[in-house]
Design an enzyme around this catalytic site. Sequence first.
Site, PDB file in Angstrom:
ATOM      1  N   GLU A   1      28.545  43.299  79.861  1.00  0.00           N
ATOM      2  CA  GLU A   1      28.173  44.055  81.061  1.00  0.00           C
ATOM      3  C   GLU A   1      27.934  43.163  82.282  1.00  0.00           C
ATOM      4  O   GLU A   1      26.820  43.075  82.801  1.00  0.00           O
ATOM      5  CB  GLU A   1      26.947  44.928  80.781  1.00  0.00           C
ATOM      6  CG  GLU A   1      27.258  46.040  79.800  1.00  0.00           C
ATOM      7  CD  GLU A   1      26.138  47.071  79.683  1.00  0.00           C
ATOM      8  OE1 GLU A   1      24.985  46.745  79.996  1.00  0.00           O
ATOM      9  OE2 GLU A   1      26.441  48.204  79.279  1.00  0.00           O
TER      10      GLU A   1
ATOM     11  N   GLU B   1      30.614  51.216  73.814  1.00  0.00           N
ATOM     12  CA  GLU B   1      29.257  51.493  73.335  1.00  0.00           C
ATOM     13  C   GLU B   1      28.921  52.948  73.603  1.00  0.00           C
ATOM     14  O   GLU B   1      29.355  53.521  74.609  1.00  0.00           O
ATOM     15  CB  GLU B   1      28.222  50.653  74.093  1.00  0.00           C
ATOM     16  CG  GLU B   1      28.281  49.167  73.826  1.00  0.00           C
ATOM     17  CD  GLU B   1      27.185  48.425  74.604  1.00  0.00           C
ATOM     18  OE1 GLU B   1      26.170  49.038  74.985  1.00  0.00           O
ATOM     19  OE2 GLU B   1      27.370  47.220  74.832  1.00  0.00           O
TER      20      GLU B   1
END
Length: 678
Positions: free
Chosen positions: A156, A315
């Site tokens: 991320e 995710e």
Amino acid sequence: MEKKILFPQIGGLVHGGDYNPEQWLDRPDILEEDIRMMKKAGINSATLGVFSWSMYEPAEGEFHFEWLESIIDNLYQNGIYTVLATPSGARPAWLDEAYPEAMRVDRMGMRNHHGVRHNHCPSSPIYREKVAILDRKLAERFGSHPGVVMYHISNEFGGECFCPHCVRRFQEYLAEKFDRDIDKLNAAWWTAFWSHRYNSFEQIEPPFANGETSVMGLNLEWKRFTTWNTNDFMKWEIETLRSVTPDIPVTANLMRLYNGLDYRKMAPALDAVSWDNYPLFHNNEETLGETFGETAFQHAVMRSLKRDTPFMMMESAPGLVNWQPFNKLRRPGVHKLACLQAVACGSDTVQYFQWRKGRGSFEQYHGAVVDHLGTDDTRVFREVEEVGELLKKIAPAAGTIVRTRAALLFDWDNRWAIQDVKALSQSKKKYEETCIDIWREFLKLGIDMDVVGSDEDLSRYDLVIAPMLYLLQPGTAQNLKAFVERGGQLMATYFTGYVDADQLCYLGGFPGDGLKELFGVISEEIDTLYPTDRNGIAFENGEKWEVADYAEVLRVQDARVLGTYTEDYYRGGAAVTCKEYGKGKAYYVAARTSAAQMLPLFQSMLADAGIPARQLPEGVEYHVRSGEEGVYEFYLNCTGEPAAVSEVNGFDLVSETEVRDTLHLPGCGAAVVRLQTK
Ligand code: GLA
Ligand code: ZN
């Protein structure tokens, strides 16, 4: 049509998630249970090593990969493939102690202390060097392992760094961009204002919180630079891995409409786009269908970053998360529907964060497939198991993609410029919300629009909606004109074409850069309404729209007026116009109205574009994937009530039955209907 399976080794759809065995190395019994339960849940992939640096390299130059090797081997022997991450998202303590420059500097100019994650400096040469050493070792050791199917770069990417290295790189980036001519920069940034003229690139500081924050051009270039620099760091990792193992595909997990990085600039370096999907299901502001609709928009953003390849949902949380304002449990059936939605929107993977809940620290209560209870006899585990079954049933859809003839323009530069502009109402700019609301309105008609940049190739589309396109990239105006000229249906709104890519206002009337010829209007003034102010738009056929927040006063040059204002001094003035341009039509909607009110306009644009709309019960989503394998229609009932959809014919892979005419879905039910194709 070519079928592009992301993972030929796995064959169908990927079912997996983040697996952190390094937290359990002293519990071989648990690691053994993991394998048994993964197989039970139909898991075929595990993401390893996202935060494992201090395990790989517990002290500088001392490497330990044996533990990982035995995990990857064991998974592989059990039919589970590895997505191998690089661990650059979090640093071991020894590294920050020895090389403090690896730690980020904040907007006040303060160096971070060691800790947390996602806080490295992307410019630091020593940090890059340390990352490259480790990445290279990982690639050398595991790159030829038959179980390793992909690299996952860092985690991320996000944030900004204001350290001296980054400041210098920013200055160099600017010097390059403005041909080393400081007066070009001065002109572009309008620095004669407030005496802000620069003499040299070395004088330029990024927008420190207690420094220069009043130059729009500077603020925007800093955002662009942050993307450029993060991308440069990411590419550095990718090149390091590729120099050893050129054939292993790479991805980086992106975030929901993340504001800090222009993902369109990063996507070309990735073989597949992946993202982390955490919707706020069951919140008290939206219906379940609306939350699903918003999530579908997010999927469309990610899908459109690489339009011809399936993306990955890297995710998601099967039960709950631990960081939302209210960490509500996903109600029974919602997880399955959310997973199916990802696939419906073009994902070839359903992956979780995380496989097993850890015992301690920040994420100990974050949901997982396996709870602290430790058994496969839980509601969440059973639902994951059902997803595993489902993904096997719909596996033939893997490799197909969503093809759509409609697009919504959404730009990061435009978004940043709107956020920064000192105009309108600071609290009611709502650029993102405006885009999402319009996008969802089309979804209700069964139109799953792509979400693309304003300078992208529009040749595959017949309908384009461009809300609040305030900043025009070089080429955007020509792009839009060419689109309409060849027959496209285009809609723009208030606040279009005010500034160029440096955020300098166009002279001679908005929308600038030739767009006023396309729409046949000039926006002379923009009125910002107080929340209690009222205005409306009346149409000849008696239709009426309510206006909120913004109303532009138009001068009509050569457009047809469809709707006029009903109140105030501009009552009777044009509010909605249409100009026929070439073979297409360019609509201009000069005021903010709810997307729902614009439905008739959307329907007529679709009709003119020859794009068939669907009649769908409220809360039922429709998505289509197609490819050489066939055409798959996804129907998702995002409500708790049963629903019936008409005009459905084909074989439903979920219920394994033939559907004729009407599809009946229970609450939260779904169908994947394979169409008969020749
Ligand atoms: C992000 C991160 C994961 C984890 C989850 C929790 O997506 O990538 O490491 O922290 O959030 O929701
Ligand atoms: Zn830095």
